[in-house]
Design a protein around this motif. Structure first.
Motif, PDB file in Angstrom:
ATOM      1  N   MET A 163       0.850  -1.166   0.000  1.00 50.53           N
ATOM      2  CA  MET A 163       0.000   0.000   0.000  1.00 50.53           C
ATOM      3  C   MET A 163       0.902   1.238   0.000  1.00 50.53           C
ATOM      4  O   MET A 163       1.793   1.344   0.824  1.00 50.53           O
ATOM      5  N   LYS A 164       0.661   2.145  -0.932  1.00 50.07           N
ATOM      6  CA  LYS A 164       1.465   3.362  -1.037  1.00 50.07           C
ATOM      7  C   LYS A 164       0.859   4.475  -0.187  1.00 50.07           C
ATOM      8  O   LYS A 164      -0.299   4.841  -0.372  1.00 50.07           O
ATOM      9  N   LEU A 165       1.678   5.000   0.730  1.00 51.93           N
ATOM     10  CA  LEU A 165       1.252   6.055   1.650  1.00 51.93           C
ATOM     11  C   LEU A 165       2.227   7.211   1.569  1.00 51.93           C
ATOM     12  O   LEU A 165       3.442   7.004   1.575  1.00 51.93           O
TER      13      LEU A 165
ATOM     14  N   ASP B  22      -2.068   5.463  -2.607  1.00 53.18           N
ATOM     15  CA  ASP B  22      -3.296   4.819  -2.125  1.00 53.18           C
ATOM     16  C   ASP B  22      -3.962   5.683  -1.073  1.00 53.18           C
ATOM     17  O   ASP B  22      -5.185   5.715  -0.967  1.00 53.18           O
ATOM     18  N   ILE B  23      -3.137   6.392  -0.280  1.00 51.54           N
ATOM     19  CA  ILE B  23      -3.655   7.335   0.705  1.00 51.54           C
ATOM     20  C   ILE B  23      -2.573   8.350   1.045  1.00 51.54           C
ATOM     21  O   ILE B  23      -1.384   8.024   1.050  1.00 51.54           O
TER      22      ILE B  23
ATOM     23  N   GLY C 156      -8.317  11.405  -6.938  1.00 48.85           N
ATOM     24  CA  GLY C 156      -9.484  10.726  -6.382  1.00 48.85           C
ATOM     25  C   GLY C 156      -9.178   9.686  -5.325  1.00 48.85           C
ATOM     26  O   GLY C 156     -10.095   9.138  -4.726  1.00 48.85           O
ATOM     27  N   LYS C 157      -7.919   9.401  -5.098  1.00 47.44           N
ATOM     28  CA  LYS C 157      -7.583   8.465  -4.023  1.00 47.44           C
ATOM     29  C   LYS C 157      -7.621   9.226  -2.703  1.00 47.44           C
ATOM     30  O   LYS C 157      -7.451  10.441  -2.668  1.00 47.44           O
TER      31      LYS C 157
ATOM     32  N   ASN D  23      -8.184   0.717   6.803  1.00 54.28           N
ATOM     33  CA  ASN D  23      -9.636   0.693   6.581  1.00 54.28           C
ATOM     34  C   ASN D  23     -10.063   1.721   5.540  1.00 54.28           C
ATOM     35  O   ASN D  23     -10.915   1.433   4.692  1.00 54.28           O
ATOM     36  N   ILE D  24      -9.478   2.891   5.598  1.00 51.32           N
ATOM     37  CA  ILE D  24      -9.839   3.941   4.641  1.00 51.32           C
ATOM     38  C   ILE D  24      -9.499   3.497   3.226  1.00 51.32           C
ATOM     39  O   ILE D  24     -10.290   3.659   2.299  1.00 51.32           O
ATOM     40  N   VAL D  25      -8.324   2.900   3.055  1.00 49.05           N
ATOM     41  CA  VAL D  25      -7.895   2.465   1.728  1.00 49.05           C
ATOM     42  C   VAL D  25      -8.718   1.274   1.244  1.00 49.05           C
ATOM     43  O   VAL D  25      -9.219   1.264   0.128  1.00 49.05           O
ATOM     44  N   SER D  26      -8.870   0.267   2.100  1.00 46.25           N
ATOM     45  CA  SER D  26      -9.508  -0.969   1.645  1.00 46.25           C
ATOM     46  C   SER D  26     -11.017  -0.856   1.514  1.00 46.25           C
ATOM     47  O   SER D  26     -11.590  -1.416   0.588  1.00 46.25           O
ATOM     48  N   ALA D  27     -11.644  -0.135   2.419  1.00 44.87           N
ATOM     49  CA  ALA D  27     -13.101  -0.082   2.388  1.00 44.87           C
ATOM     50  C   ALA D  27     -13.649   1.311   2.142  1.00 44.87           C
ATOM     51  O   ALA D  27     -14.836   1.474   1.941  1.00 44.87           O
TER      52      ALA D  27
END
Length: 189
Positions: free
Chosen positions: A1-3, A48-49, A74-75, A116-120
C-alpha cells in the motif's frame, strides 16, 4: 500500500514512517509541506492514501487539502491533527477529506484506520430519510463502533473500555461523528 505522510515535524514524520515501514505491505514516502507533497504526488503518485497534517506550511486554510486531493486523482486524503475543532473537521470532510484523524490516537490504531480507509473507504451509514434523497454519510469502522456504543447508552468512558481505547480517542471520534451526522450531542446522534 502506497502512503504519503505529509507533516512538518520531522520527528513525528520519521517515527510514523519507521513504524509503518516495519510492515512490508506499506510503501512509505514523506514530505514536509504542501508544495513538496504536490511534487512527490506528481512524481511518484497517485498514492493509495495521503496523510496530511492540518497545520502545515502551504495549507492556506483548506486550500492545500483541495490541491492535494486534486493531485492524488481521487484516491483518499486523510487530514491529521491534534488541535483542530469539530467544525474544521466537518468542513474538511465536506471538502473531500476521506477522514479526519487525531494525532492523539495510538499509532497501531492509526495504521488500522489508514488500512480501513484504503480498503473499504469507510462504511456507509444511511440516515432514515435516505428515501427522500438525503445523501449517505460515510463512517469509518471506528465511528460505527462508537455510534453503536452511543445507541446502547454508553458513556465515552464505557465505550473506551469496551473498545480498549483511550477516552480522549473516543471523544475525538465522537466530535468527528457528530460533525458528519450534523448533530450536537449523543442523544441527537
Amino acid at each position: 500500500m502506497k502512503l504519503l505522510i505529509v507533516d512538518d515535524h520531522e520527528m513525528l514524520r520519521g517515527a510514523l514512517c519507521a513504524y509503518l515501514r516495519s510492515d512490508p505491505s506499506w510503501e512509505i514516502d514523506e514530505a514536509e509541506d504542501v508544495p513538496s507533497a504536490l511534487r512527490t504526488i506528481r512524481h511518484l503518485g497517485p498514492f493509495d492514501i495521503v496523510l496530511l497534517d492540518f497545520h502545515l506550511p502551504g495549507m492556506d486554510g483548506l486550500d492545500g487539502l483541495r490541491e492535494v486531493i486534486a493531485a492524488n486523482e481521487g484516491k483518499p486524503v486523510a487530514l491529521f491533527s491534534g488541535t483542530a475543532s469539530a467544525t474544521v473537521a466537518s468542513t474538511a470532510l465536506r471538502c473531500g477529506a476521506a477522514a479526519f484523524l487525531s494525532k492523539s490516537m495510538p499509532v497501531e490504531e492509526l495504521r488500522i484506520e489508514l488500512t480501513n480507509i484504503v480498503s473499504a473507504r469507510g462504511s456507509t451509514w444511511v440516515p432514515g430519510n435516505e428515501a427522500a434523497g438525503a445523501p449517505a454519510v460515510q463512517l469509518t469502522p471506528r465511528q460505527e463502533q462508537v455510534l453503536q456504543g452511543i445507541k446502547a447508552g454508553q458513556s465515552s468512558r464505557e465505550i473506551a473500555r469496551r473498545l480498549d481505547l483511550q477516552e480522549t480517542t473516543v471523544k475525538m471520534t465522537m466530535k468527528l461523528l457528530f460533525a458528519k451526522l450534523q448533530v450536537q450531542d449523543q442523544p441527537a446522534a
